[in-house]
Structures are given as C-alpha cells and as structure tokens.
Design a protein around this motif. Structure first.
Motif, mmCIF file in Angstrom:
data_model
loop_
_atom_site.group_PDB
_atom_site.id
_atom_site.type_symbol
_atom_site.label_atom_id
_atom_site.label_comp_id
_atom_site.label_asym_id
_atom_site.label_seq_id
_atom_site.Cartn_x
_atom_site.Cartn_y
_atom_site.Cartn_z
ATOM 1 N N UNK A 159 0.837 -1.199 0.000
ATOM 2 C CA UNK A 159 0.000 0.000 0.000
ATOM 3 C C UNK A 159 0.872 1.249 0.000
ATOM 4 N N UNK A 160 0.215 2.364 -0.215
ATOM 5 C CA UNK A 160 0.839 3.676 -0.113
ATOM 6 C C UNK A 160 0.023 4.467 0.890
ATOM 7 N N UNK A 161 0.714 5.063 1.865
ATOM 8 C CA UNK A 161 0.036 5.859 2.884
ATOM 9 C C UNK A 161 0.600 7.270 2.878
ATOM 10 N N UNK A 162 -0.276 8.238 3.102
ATOM 11 C CA UNK A 162 0.138 9.630 3.279
ATOM 12 C C UNK A 162 -0.458 10.117 4.589
ATOM 13 N N UNK A 163 0.328 10.871 5.337
ATOM 14 C CA UNK A 163 -0.168 11.392 6.607
ATOM 15 C C UNK A 163 0.534 12.711 6.919
ATOM 16 N N UNK A 164 -0.184 13.600 7.610
ATOM 17 C CA UNK A 164 0.425 14.889 7.949
ATOM 18 C C UNK A 164 1.505 14.727 9.008
ATOM 19 N N UNK A 165 2.500 15.593 8.932
ATOM 20 C CA UNK A 165 3.541 15.613 9.965
ATOM 21 C C UNK A 165 3.451 16.966 10.662
ATOM 22 N N UNK A 166 4.447 17.833 10.528
ATOM 23 C CA UNK A 166 4.339 19.158 11.112
ATOM 24 C C UNK A 166 3.492 20.064 10.208
ATOM 25 N N UNK A 174 5.548 3.933 1.470
ATOM 26 C CA UNK A 174 5.202 2.896 0.510
ATOM 27 C C UNK A 174 5.598 1.562 1.128
ATOM 28 N N UNK A 175 4.635 0.661 1.229
ATOM 29 C CA UNK A 175 4.896 -0.674 1.765
ATOM 30 C C UNK A 175 4.852 -1.649 0.596
ATOM 31 N N UNK A 176 6.005 -2.191 0.251
ATOM 32 C CA UNK A 176 6.113 -3.099 -0.877
ATOM 33 C C UNK A 176 7.332 -3.980 -0.640
ATOM 34 N N UNK A 177 7.704 -4.795 -1.589
ATOM 35 C CA UNK A 177 8.875 -5.650 -1.429
ATOM 36 C C UNK A 177 10.138 -4.786 -1.391
ATOM 37 N N UNK A 178 11.166 -5.314 -0.757
ATOM 38 C CA UNK A 178 12.424 -4.576 -0.645
ATOM 39 C C UNK A 178 12.981 -4.237 -2.031
ATOM 40 N N UNK A 179 12.825 -5.152 -2.987
ATOM 41 C CA UNK A 179 13.353 -4.910 -4.333
ATOM 42 C C UNK A 179 12.636 -3.733 -5.000
ATOM 43 N N UNK A 180 11.309 -3.709 -4.881
ATOM 44 C CA UNK A 180 10.553 -2.609 -5.491
ATOM 45 C C UNK A 180 10.876 -1.278 -4.813
ATOM 46 N N UNK A 181 11.025 -1.281 -3.514
ATOM 47 C CA UNK A 181 11.347 -0.044 -2.802
ATOM 48 C C UNK A 181 12.727 0.451 -3.205
ATOM 49 N N UNK A 182 13.692 -0.450 -3.309
ATOM 50 C CA UNK A 182 15.042 -0.045 -3.721
ATOM 51 C C UNK A 182 15.018 0.566 -5.113
#
Length: 194
Positions: A159-166, A174-182
């Motif tokens: 999945x892809x998540x977006x959230x406010x910070x400051x 982005x939560x995906x396989x290590x290969x895709x993230x790299x």
C-alpha cells in the motif's frame, strides 16, 4: 548519579561509562520483573476483556500500549523463557527482546524456541539491525513454508500511505517488497538530483 549500596559515585569518564553499563543491567532486571508480574496479571485476568485498562492506568500507558505490553509479557514468559532470562541478566536490552518476540509472533511454539536458541547467544553483541537480519534468517531456516506464506500475505498488503507531519508538511510511505522499494528509491533519488 548512580549509587548502589557502598558504591561511590563515579567521577572519571571510564567509571561513568561503567556505571551507565551497570544501570543498563539493573534496568533490564527490573523490566524482567515487571514483565513477569504483567504476565501473571494477564493470566489471572484472562476472562476480563477490559483488564488491560487497569494496566494502562497503573503504568500510564495508552490502552493500545497496555495491550501490547501484556502480550509482550506473556510471549516472553510463556514462549521465550531464555530471552526473558537474558533481559533479566542484562545480556540484552528490552528492545532486542521485543525484536525477538515480534519475529516469532507467527511461529509455532517449537519454531519460536528454535529461533530463540539460534539468535540469543549473539544478540547482546549485535546492533538491532544485525539482530533483525539474524532473526529473519533464523525464521526462514526453521519455517521456510510459513515464511513463504507470510511473504505472500505481506505482498497482498502492499500500500501507499500519506499522513500529515508538522504544519504544512506530510509524509508518504510505501509498503512493498524490498526490491521494489530499492528500485523506486533509486528512480526518485536520480530525478531529485537531476
């Protein structure tokens, strides 16, 4: 300053560091004592679905943190006894005990004990990242079929998540396989440099 019985407070840097290490051992011991008590409380109140609320109040934790703490306590006492001993003796920190407990959460009791036996001797000398890597290898070694099923399940949870910070800012995860993230990281970094 740390003062224990007849121990004189340290003033030299080397002694200060020794006192800090001793404090870490004592902290581990008292964390183990607390976890023993919480596990016993959890067993004694297992029919009370709201017992965690008393833990939250008593330990000044959020409700969710209290539930996690009780689960962690029971895991160490009931499934990972040598990890609890290592914490009690100051051989590992609570954070590392938590890493071990998290790594075996989906495993059978026998597999959990096998992973514990594989990683515990070196856990105290490893960084958290090294311990995570050792745990991942140990879990794969003791339960290869289960590891593959968990990998497939995690893949279904990408999945892809977006959230406010400051104020005015936000973060994207982005939560995906290590290969895709790299790969994605390399592409984004290249474009940012360009």
């Amino acid at each position: 300053m740390l003062v224990i019985q007849d121990h004189q407070p340290a003033t030299e840097p080397r002694d200060l560091l020794g006192d800090a290490a001793l404090a870490g051992v004592l902290i581990g011991h008292y964390q183990a004592v607390q976890l023993h008590q919480l596990a016993a409380y959890a067993r004694d109140t297992q029919d009370d679905e709201f017992a965690y609320l008393d833990v939250a109040t008593q330990l000044h934790l959020s409700d969710r943190a209290a539930q996690r703490r009780l689960k962690f306590a029971r895991t160490l006492v009931e499934r990972l006894p040598q990890t609890l001993v290592a914490l009690d003796q100051g051989w590992i920190e609570e954070y590392k005990a938590q890493l071990i407990a998290d790594a075996v959460a989906e495993l059978s009791d026998d597999h959990a004990l096998a992973v514990e036996a594989h990683v515990l001797d070196n856990a105290g000398q490893q960084t958290p990242t090294q311990l995570r890597n050792t745990l991942a290898k140990a879990v794969l070694a003791v339960d290869p079929e289960g590891a593959e099923e968990r990998r497939r399940e995690q893949l279904r949870g990408r999945r892809v998540d977006a959230y406010p910070t400051e104020p005015g800012m936000a973060a994207l995860t982005i939560h995906h396989t290590a290969e895709h993230i790299a790969t994605a990281h390399a592409v984004i970094a290249d474009r940012a440099r360009a």
